[in-house]
Design a protein around this motif. Structure first.
Motif, PDB file in Angstrom:
ATOM      1  N   SER A  96       0.884  -1.136   0.403  1.00 60.69           N
ATOM      2  CA  SER A  96       0.196  -0.666   0.134  1.00 60.69           C
ATOM      3  C   SER A  96       1.251   1.236   0.186  1.00 60.69           C
ATOM      4  O   SER A  96       0.736   2.459   0.299  1.00 60.69           O
ATOM      5  N   LYS A 241      -4.796   2.889  -2.862  1.00 63.26           N
ATOM      6  CA  LYS A 241      -4.023   2.441  -1.528  1.00 63.26           C
ATOM      7  C   LYS A 241      -3.733   3.084  -0.623  1.00 63.26           C
ATOM      8  O   LYS A 241      -3.327   3.130   1.296  1.00 63.26           O
ATOM      9  N   CYS A 244      -6.162   1.571   2.181  1.00 63.36           N
ATOM     10  CA  CYS A 244      -5.096   0.351   2.553  1.00 63.36           C
ATOM     11  C   CYS A 244      -4.076   1.241   4.116  1.00 63.36           C
ATOM     12  O   CYS A 244      -4.482   0.090   4.781  1.00 63.36           O
ATOM     13  N   TYR A 428      -5.354  -8.968   3.340  1.00 63.04           N
ATOM     14  CA  TYR A 428      -4.103  -8.107   2.765  1.00 63.04           C
ATOM     15  C   TYR A 428      -2.762  -8.759   3.327  1.00 63.04           C
ATOM     16  O   TYR A 428      -2.004  -8.197   3.193  1.00 63.04           O
ATOM     17  N   CYS A 489      -4.228  -3.263  -3.461  1.00 61.53           N
ATOM     18  CA  CYS A 489      -3.282  -2.973  -2.607  1.00 61.53           C
ATOM     19  C   CYS A 489      -2.899  -4.511  -2.478  1.00 61.53           C
ATOM     20  O   CYS A 489      -1.882  -5.389  -1.423  1.00 61.53           O
TER      21      CYS A 489
END
Length: 574
Positions: A96, A241, A244, A428, A489
């Motif tokens: 990110s 991003k 994130c 993630y 991300c």
């Protein structure tokens, strides 16, 4: 004289049979009376109509009659995958960092532009609002005031931002992206009240520039109210991003919450290497709102109907249709059967994060029978330990969030905000297994399970759940909420995948990823887009129907409902 004698003999014979007939009749009545005590009432005696199943190591058909016997074995059985990890997770990671084109905050921020936001709903709905508020401030080149948390909603928690999240970390981590201050500065020595307004849901960057910026330039300080899902799902990559960075790095719980959460995780791991966390949404309010029917007869209809009458804006529809379309939360028993079919044995430890479960212990009993190692924060901690948190719903939810996030496998019975936030977070941070029930297909399977063996049931569950296990690329980029599928991300190690594929091809084992693997869930997810059309086509059939349909963003005018009855939003927030 012969005829009267025969009649007399027949009459005597009949008189002799009367006591025997009476005795047999009395015995039959007595037998029926006893049997009526042994057989439960079909209406309200069972809260949920699915019959109870006794665990057995055997699987097959009834002895001599060829009828399938549905028996749940003790073990998890044999599975062709590691049930505690996601396939190919090592080739994907969260990324990110801002690109070189993304200017620093000090270079783009404009003076005398202050953006404040008031969040809405429970902990996880507020989390989405906080995340999007940072991005909105960046779009407007404004200074963000630390968000105000919702204190008046269904959840009734008066906590401030700094009592749940580490505010200093939040400000410092995002300093290069957006300037954030704790409170609006005084204006001419007086408290400054910002101008209040609201933006539409899914407002994109152009929307903010056209709707909010002119007001901000004039008023200098603007407060956006009920700020949840007020930012578009699709934005340019650098803004995604930034989302994130906020959600996965800047938003950290306070030290007391983190410390208590770590204790709960440690206790879950004391006696087992792996554990499952289940976020169970089966509260009376939730079920009443959903409009789904679970076989509880008049008692269920009366109890949930009374709660449902609070919301006058809900549509009347067919409850069976909601079940068929996968809109109804799975029952605790159904979740348990799905997990056992996916290979998790009776000895698996399970942590359950839930509110009040409709039906109480009777509803939970089948799940506990399938997984006796059944825990919650209340069972693995003392009352005094939880006392600093117990009066605050968001802080208690934060503890559940930590235990669920740290679990080896996370599963939900209903795809609410907490489930979506955790699904995105687990993608993630390494694609840890995250199981979403494919409720559309599982519905008929649960309905007909008594007509098949456990082996047949298991095979179908595993087939239906392909693409719903939290593995890389099972959801196409851009589908669903960004908080659930943060594809912008997620970075892929293409070189590593190529090398692995070559190695497997040399050994004749095929490749690591195939189009079938990556698109398997899309067919079912695409069906959601057709629900609104099918609902309209069925309108004529619904005119005389007294059922009710579950909330779904694809079939109900959600914004219209919220504007008429905001409590609906709060109910579903976690």
């Amino acid at each position: 004289m012969a005829l009267p004698r025969r009649r007399h003999q027949h009459h005597n014979r009949a008189r002799c049979l009367i006591p025997s007939i009476s005795a047999v009749s009395a015995a039959l009545v007595l037998l029926f009376f006893c049997f009526s005590f042994l057989v439960p009432s079909p209406s309200d005696s069972d809260h949920f109509h699915h019959p109870r199943h006794h665990s057995s190591m055997n699987d097959g058909v009834g002895e001599g009659n060829g009828v399938p016997v549905f028996r749940v074995p003790t073990s998890g059985g044999v599975y062709d995958r590691d049930i505690w990890t996601s396939k190919n997770a090592q080739f994907y990671s969260g990324c990110s960092n801002a690109s070189s084109k993304f200017a620093k905050a000090e270079d783009v921020k404009r003076p005398n532009r202050y953006l404040a936001i008031a969040t809405s709903g429970g902990l996880n709905q507020q989390r989405t609002g906080i995340t999007d508020a940072v991005v909105a401030a960046r779009i407007l080149n404004a200074t963000l005031i630390v968000p105000i948390l919702d204190k008046k909603s269904f959840w009734k928690d008066n906590s401030n931002f700094s009592e749940i999240f580490n505010v200093d970390w939040f400000i410092s981590y995002l300093a290069k992206d957006v300037e954030i201050i704790k409170e609006l500065p005084h204006r001419r020595g007086r408290i400054w009240s910002p101008y209040t307004m609201r933006v539409p849901r899914k407002c994109n960057d152009k929307c903010y520039i056209s709707r909010v910026l002119p007001v901000l330039l004039k008023k200098r300080a603007v407060m956006l109210t009920k700020f949840d899902y007020r930012l578009a799902n699709k934005l340019e990559t650098d803004l995604q991003k930034l989302r994130c960075r906020v959600n996965y790095h800047a938003l950290k719980f306070t030290d007391p919450i983190l410390e208590m959460g770590a204790k709960l995780v440690q206790r879950m791991r004391m006696n087992t290497k792996h554990y499952i966390a289940l976020h169970l949404r089966f509260e009376p309010d939730m079920l009443a709102f959903s409009g789904c029917y679970y076989g509880g007869g008049d008692k269920e209809r009366r109890e949930l109907g009374k709660i449902r009458r609070r919301w006058k804006t809900l549509h009347i529809s067919n409850p069976d249709k909601g079940r068929r379309q996968g809109r109804c939360p799975l029952t605790p028993e159904e979740v348990g059967l799905m997990l056992r079919a996916l290979g998790y044995g009776r000895d698996t430890h399970i942590y359950v994060a839930s509110g009040e479960v409709y039906g109480g212990e009777e509803t939970l009993a089948p799940l506990k029978a399938l997984f006796p190692n059944f825990y919650s924060k209340d069972t693995i901690s003392g009352k005094q330990e939880l006392e600093p948190f117990s009066a605050f719903s968001s802080r208690m939810a934060a503890l559940d969030f930590i235990v669920c996030d740290e679990s080896d496998v996370f599963v939900t019975n209903n795809n609410g905000n907490m489930a979506k936030i955790l699904a995105g977070r687990r993608r993630y941070f390494g694609h840890k297994p995250t199981i979403r029930p494919n409720a559309k297909k599982l519905y008929r399977l649960f309905l007909n399970r008594d007509n098949m063996t456990w082996g047949e049931f298991t095979s179908k569950v595993r087939t239906f759940q392909r693409g719903f296990m939290g593995e890389p690329k099972e959801v196409r980029p851009g589908r669903g909420e960004f908080h659930e599928n943060p594809s912008s991300c997620i970075c892929e190690d293409s070189e590593g995948i190529t090398k692995m594929n070559l190695g497997l091809l040399k050994r004749g084992k095929g490749s690591v990823t195939t189009k079938k693997d990556t698109d398997i869930a899309s067919e079912d997810q695409n069906m959601d887009d057709d629900l609104e059309l099918s609902d309209r086509e069925d309108d004529e059939d619904l005119s005389n129907d007294q059922g009710i349909v579950l909330y779904n963003q694809t079939s109900l005018d959600y914004d219209a409902l919220m504007s008429e009855d905001p409590e609906l939003d709060e109910l579903l927030s976690d």
